[in-house]
Design a protein around this motif. Structure first.
Motif, PDB file in Angstrom:
ATOM      1  N   ASP A 570      38.370 -26.464 -15.662  1.00 49.87           N
ATOM      2  CA  ASP A 570      38.220 -27.495 -14.646  1.00 49.87           C
ATOM      3  C   ASP A 570      39.206 -28.609 -14.980  1.00 49.87           C
ATOM      4  N   THR A 571      40.234 -28.746 -14.179  1.00 52.74           N
ATOM      5  CA  THR A 571      41.297 -29.717 -14.495  1.00 52.74           C
ATOM      6  C   THR A 571      40.815 -31.157 -14.409  1.00 52.74           C
ATOM      7  N   ARG A 572      39.716 -31.399 -13.668  1.00 53.52           N
ATOM      8  CA  ARG A 572      39.224 -32.779 -13.541  1.00 53.52           C
ATOM      9  C   ARG A 572      38.431 -33.216 -14.760  1.00 53.52           C
ATOM     10  N   THR A 573      37.528 -32.348 -15.227  1.00 55.50           N
ATOM     11  CA  THR A 573      36.643 -32.733 -16.324  1.00 55.50           C
ATOM     12  C   THR A 573      37.048 -32.166 -17.672  1.00 55.50           C
ATOM     13  N   GLY A 574      37.865 -31.112 -17.654  1.00 53.35           N
ATOM     14  CA  GLY A 574      38.211 -30.454 -18.906  1.00 53.35           C
ATOM     15  C   GLY A 574      37.213 -29.395 -19.329  1.00 53.35           C
ATOM     16  N   ALA A 575      36.123 -29.224 -18.585  1.00 51.43           N
ATOM     17  CA  ALA A 575      35.152 -28.182 -18.893  1.00 51.43           C
ATOM     18  C   ALA A 575      35.787 -26.809 -18.706  1.00 51.43           C
ATOM     19  N   ARG A 576      35.271 -25.843 -19.453  1.00 51.15           N
ATOM     20  CA  ARG A 576      35.818 -24.486 -19.356  1.00 51.15           C
ATOM     21  C   ARG A 576      34.702 -23.466 -19.199  1.00 51.15           C
ATOM     22  N   ASP A 577      34.952 -22.482 -18.338  1.00 51.15           N
ATOM     23  CA  ASP A 577      34.090 -21.312 -18.237  1.00 51.15           C
ATOM     24  C   ASP A 577      34.803 -20.156 -18.918  1.00 51.15           C
ATOM     25  N   PRO A 583      31.783  -4.976 -26.228  1.00 47.06           N
ATOM     26  CA  PRO A 583      31.115  -3.690 -26.450  1.00 47.06           C
ATOM     27  C   PRO A 583      29.720  -3.605 -25.842  1.00 47.06           C
ATOM     28  N   ASP A 584      29.030  -4.748 -25.737  1.00 49.52           N
ATOM     29  CA  ASP A 584      27.678  -4.743 -25.186  1.00 49.52           C
ATOM     30  C   ASP A 584      27.638  -5.202 -23.734  1.00 49.52           C
ATOM     31  N   GLY A 585      28.794  -5.224 -23.075  1.00 49.21           N
ATOM     32  CA  GLY A 585      28.829  -5.634 -21.677  1.00 49.21           C
ATOM     33  C   GLY A 585      29.494  -6.982 -21.494  1.00 49.21           C
ATOM     34  N   ALA A 586      29.264  -7.558 -20.328  1.00 42.27           N
ATOM     35  CA  ALA A 586      29.926  -8.803 -19.966  1.00 42.27           C
ATOM     36  C   ALA A 586      28.992  -9.986 -20.187  1.00 42.27           C
ATOM     37  N   SER A 587      29.593 -11.139 -20.405  1.00 38.93           N
ATOM     38  CA  SER A 587      28.821 -12.383 -20.497  1.00 38.93           C
ATOM     39  C   SER A 587      29.720 -13.523 -20.060  1.00 38.93           C
ATOM     40  N   ALA A 588      29.094 -14.627 -19.693  1.00 34.72           N
ATOM     41  CA  ALA A 588      29.837 -15.810 -19.285  1.00 34.72           C
ATOM     42  C   ALA A 588      29.254 -17.012 -20.023  1.00 34.72           C
ATOM     43  N   TRP A 589      30.129 -17.942 -20.394  1.00 32.87           N
ATOM     44  CA  TRP A 589      29.721 -19.107 -21.162  1.00 32.87           C
ATOM     45  C   TRP A 589      30.418 -20.346 -20.603  1.00 32.87           C
ATOM     46  N   HIS A 590      29.697 -21.440 -20.633  1.00 36.00           N
ATOM     47  CA  HIS A 590      30.260 -22.716 -20.180  1.00 36.00           C
ATOM     48  C   HIS A 590      30.446 -23.629 -21.385  1.00 36.00           C
ATOM     49  N   HIS A 591      31.661 -24.137 -21.532  1.00 37.97           N
ATOM     50  CA  HIS A 591      31.952 -25.113 -22.589  1.00 37.97           C
ATOM     51  C   HIS A 591      32.114 -26.480 -21.938  1.00 37.97           C
ATOM     52  N   PRO A 592      31.089 -27.337 -22.063  1.00 39.65           N
ATOM     53  CA  PRO A 592      31.143 -28.629 -21.367  1.00 39.65           C
ATOM     54  C   PRO A 592      32.154 -29.563 -22.002  1.00 39.65           C
ATOM     55  N   PRO A 593      32.603 -30.567 -21.249  1.00 36.43           N
ATOM     56  CA  PRO A 593      33.515 -31.562 -21.830  1.00 36.43           C
ATOM     57  C   PRO A 593      32.794 -32.359 -22.913  1.00 36.43           C
ATOM     58  N   ARG A 594      33.565 -32.915 -23.810  1.00 31.22           N
ATOM     59  CA  ARG A 594      32.961 -33.670 -24.910  1.00 31.22           C
ATOM     60  C   ARG A 594      32.250 -34.919 -24.410  1.00 31.22           C
ATOM     61  N   PHE A 595      32.857 -35.566 -23.418  1.00 34.81           N
ATOM     62  CA  PHE A 595      32.270 -36.771 -22.845  1.00 34.81           C
ATOM     63  C   PHE A 595      31.954 -36.523 -21.381  1.00 34.81           C
ATOM     64  N   THR A 596      30.758 -36.911 -20.940  1.00 33.76           N
ATOM     65  CA  THR A 596      30.317 -36.699 -19.572  1.00 33.76           C
ATOM     66  C   THR A 596      30.644 -37.906 -18.715  1.00 33.76           C
ATOM     67  N   ASP A 597      31.238 -37.656 -17.557  1.00 37.68           N
ATOM     68  CA  ASP A 597      31.530 -38.728 -16.612  1.00 37.68           C
ATOM     69  C   ASP A 597      30.216 -39.234 -16.011  1.00 37.68           C
ATOM     70  N   PRO A 598      29.930 -40.537 -16.098  1.00 37.89           N
ATOM     71  CA  PRO A 598      28.692 -41.064 -15.508  1.00 37.89           C
ATOM     72  C   PRO A 598      28.536 -40.705 -14.035  1.00 37.89           C
TER      73      PRO A 598
END
Length: 680
Positions: A570-577, A583-598
């Motif tokens: 996410d180019t606005r917040t810096g968050a990443r999916d 081997p055990d299939g697919a998964s998805a993970w969200h890496h939140p930005p270090r600082f949250t925009d109020p």
């Protein structure tokens, strides 16, 4: 008449399916498309394409005048309607024929006969086909008795749209006090989807199976039956899994079903491909007519694979005035399982979350291993019929189905295993899809033994997920992908190992949230601790053999595996999916930005839009006191309506939308507060 150029008055997967047969037969193709669909594969694959200005179905694919004008401009001499949209619109069929074009479908009179589910029941009753009867006290859309006890004895009831299908305009009523509201809701949904708000009420068979029969008629009395399909596994009355032949269906019942379907089609001198749908009660070995779909069905590939036919080719042959005998040699109207070749199972891959809520956005990657597309299989394997490709946008204006994945094998067990394997190995990034739910269904013992009903998914109990013990390799791989991505993006100290410290005091910590697009306040955080070394990374409980922004190879307990991945930032917040295939299939993970925009925070009591869509009605105003469960507003997305209700007693403190408002997923719609003083 020889058909030389076919316009498909549809989109996506079904347009591509018709184009595939036309290419094989040397027939030119024409696509029509909305602005939202301009970049989809079906538009590029057609020999010619005509733009229908606008995005919504009402502006584009439902405009008969624009579609016929597109045929004239492109030189098409025939129109194939696909399914949905105008495919079962008798007025459109007449307009096509009046324009001097070949209509690749049944006669308009046949469409009208079966288009009304109320009228078609009368017709089937006269033809000797069993039908479900409406409660005696309910006639012509209203109650004819005031006896509550008499009415309650017929519960549960099913409210159903007379026109259309796909679960739209359909509601189950178990509480008599909700009947009037559900009739109104079903009618409104049917009006929006089909332009006809007529609904009817019939008994709801709790333990029924949905079995349908494929027919092809020549319009002159000959009707060929291509066996049956089982479509019992459904959610919200929309099919999820379809297969042929129907498992655990007694031979005598199959023969009776085939004969009933033949009589149904013969009663209206049916022309072309159609499907007669039945509700089957295994405990009584009885069945009842539900409806006839006067078009090609979504699930037609399973019939094609087990019978070795091309149903689109048969549609073209009949529309051209040809007979059926030369194309279906050896198949008789009474054909049974003895004529079949193996078993086929199809699943519908949707852009939707675990609550079946449609999703929209960019489909970064869609890669599913397969042996054939839109056509026959030379050996046991997987066929893929897809309307999307990697990089396409999935919008909110149409159905959320991305693809149909179909497995064909000598036995049902092998077909299931092949299908599960294909889904597990599929690379689907950028969107939440129902892949995991499909795998759970296909591997459920109840499905294996066909101990299921049409309400199975709603009542099915699943075991709670076991908490991961020790090192979760997928989480570690996701964290290292993020770390490697950070290192690759560095412009300062480039080339120095990631997180390198001369004196190590503590590990680095990467916060992950299971699922793409997760919220940092969800309470489901997974923390992975790791160290940067001279040669790469170190993690307690695993050996890191290699790590890049695209791939991580780990060894855990002496067993090595590779996790390939893709990061969407996410180019606005810096968050990443992070999307992983391991081997055990697919998964998805969200890496939140270090600082949250109020600005991204929402107040307590906020009700968020569950998906992108439009608000079609609002039932409250700011300052109103509401009760838990009270209807606040109704949204429409992807042709389905979704009710937003109050989560608890309180006061409407904020109302941020009105009828007609377009909203994005996660947008605050209403704020319900338990403090009257906050009401605006």
């Amino acid at each position: 008449m020889t058909i030389t150029r076919v316009l498909v008055a549809n989109r996506g997967e079904i347009a591509r399916r018709v184009f595939a047969t036309c290419r094989r037969l040397g027939i030119d193709t024409v696509a029509v498309h909305s602005d939202a669909d301009a970049e989809l594969p079906f538009v590029a694959e057609a020999d010619r394409a005509v733009r229908l200005p606008g995005n919504t179905p009402a502006e584009t694919y439902l405009r008969a005048d624009l579609v016929i004008e597109a045929a004239r401009r492109s030189g098409a001499d025939a129109i194939h309607p696909g399914y949905g949209f105008l495919s079962e619109n008798a007025g459109f069929a007449r307009a096509v024929e009046a324009a001097g074009l070949v209509w690749i479908g049944p006669a308009p009179e046949s469409i009208e006969s079966m288009g009304s589910k109320v009228g078609s029941k009368d017709l089937m009753r006269a033809a000797g086909v069993p039908v479900l009867e409406a409660p005696a006290w309910f006639r012509d859309g209203r109650s004819t008795t005031s006896s509550t006890s008499e009415m309650e004895a017929d519960l549960p009831l099913l409210v159903k749209a007379s026109a259309g299908g796909g679960g739209r305009g359909m509601r189950i009523v178990r509480d008599l006090s909700l009947l009037e509201r559900e009739i109104a809701t079903a009618s409104a949904e049917a009006t929006s989807a089909f332009g006809d708000g007529t609904v009817f009420v019939e008994p709801y068979v709790e333990a029924g199976r949905h079995v349908e029969v494929q027919v092809v008629g020549d319009g002159a009395g000959e009707v060929v039956v291509f066996g049956e399909r089982d479509c019992t596994v459904q959610r919200r009355h929309q099919k999820v899994v379809e297969e042929a032949p129907a498992p655990r269906l007694p031979d005598h019942v199959a023969k009776e079903l085939h004969e009933a379907a033949r009589r149904a089609a013969a009663a209206i001198d049916y022309r072309g491909a159609g499907t007669v749908e039945f509700l089957y009660d295994p405990s009584k070995e009885r069945f009842w007519f539900l409806e006839m779909n006067t078009r090609l069905q979504v699930e037609h590939p399973v019939t094609e694979l087990v019978h070795g036919v091309d149903l689109v080719e048969l549609q073209l042959a009949v529309a051209s005035g040809g007979g059926l005998s030369g194309l279906v040699t050896g198949l008789r109207p009474s054909s049974t399982s003895g004529d079949l070749n193996g078993h086929a199972i199809e699943v519908r891959l949707y852009a939707e979350d675990s609550t079946w809520t449609p999703q929209s956005g960019r489909l970064v990657t869609l890669e599913i291993d397969h042996e054939a597309e839109f056509g026959p299989l030379a050996r046991a394997g997987v066929r893929l019929d897809s309307g999307f490709a990697s990089g396409n946008e999935v919008g909110t204006h149409y159905d959320a189905m991305l693809a149909k994945v179909i497995s064909w094998a000598p036995t049902r067990d092998q077909a299931i295993r092949q299908l599960v394997s294909a889904l597990r190995r599929a690379r689907i990034h950028g969107m939440t899809v129902n892949r995991d739910q499909l795998i759970e269904i296909l591997t459920d013992p109840a499905f294996a033994s066909m101990d299921v009903t049409t309400s199975w998914l709603e009542t099915r109990e699943t075991a709670p997920a076991e908490a991961a013990s020790g090192t979760d390799p997928a989480a570690v791989a996701a964290a290292l992908l993020v770390a490697a991505d950070d290192a690759a993006r560095r412009t300062v100290q480039a080339g120095i190992p990631a997180a390198w410290r001369n004196v190590v005091s503590q590990p680095q910590r990467t916060v992950l949230i299971p699922g793409a697009g997760g919220r940092a306040d969800s309470g489901d955080e997974v923390i992975v601790e790791w160290y940067g070394t001279r040669t790469g990374f170190a993690v307690d409980g695993a050996t890191v053999l290699a790590a890049t922004p695209e791939s991580v190879r780990l060894e855990v307990d002496g067993v090595a595996g590779t996790w390939s991945g893709r990061i969407v930032r996410d180019t606005r917040t810096g968050a990443r999916d992070v999307y992983l295939d391991g081997p055990d299939g697919a998964s998805a993970w969200h890496h939140p930005p270090r600082f949250t925009d109020p600005a991204d925070q929402v107040v307590a009591g906020s009700l968020l839009a569950p998906m992108p869509g439009s608000v079609i009605s609002v039932s409250v105003a700011a300052g109103d006191r509401v009760e838990a469960g009270q209807l606040l507003l109704v949204m429409e997305a992807m042709k389905m309506q979704h009710s937003i209700t109050a989560p608890a007693d309180g006061v409407v403190a904020e109302l941020n939308v009105e009828a007609g408002t377009q909203v994005a997923a996660g947008q605050v719609l209403v704020v319900v507060s338990d403090d009257e003083t906050t009401a605006g």
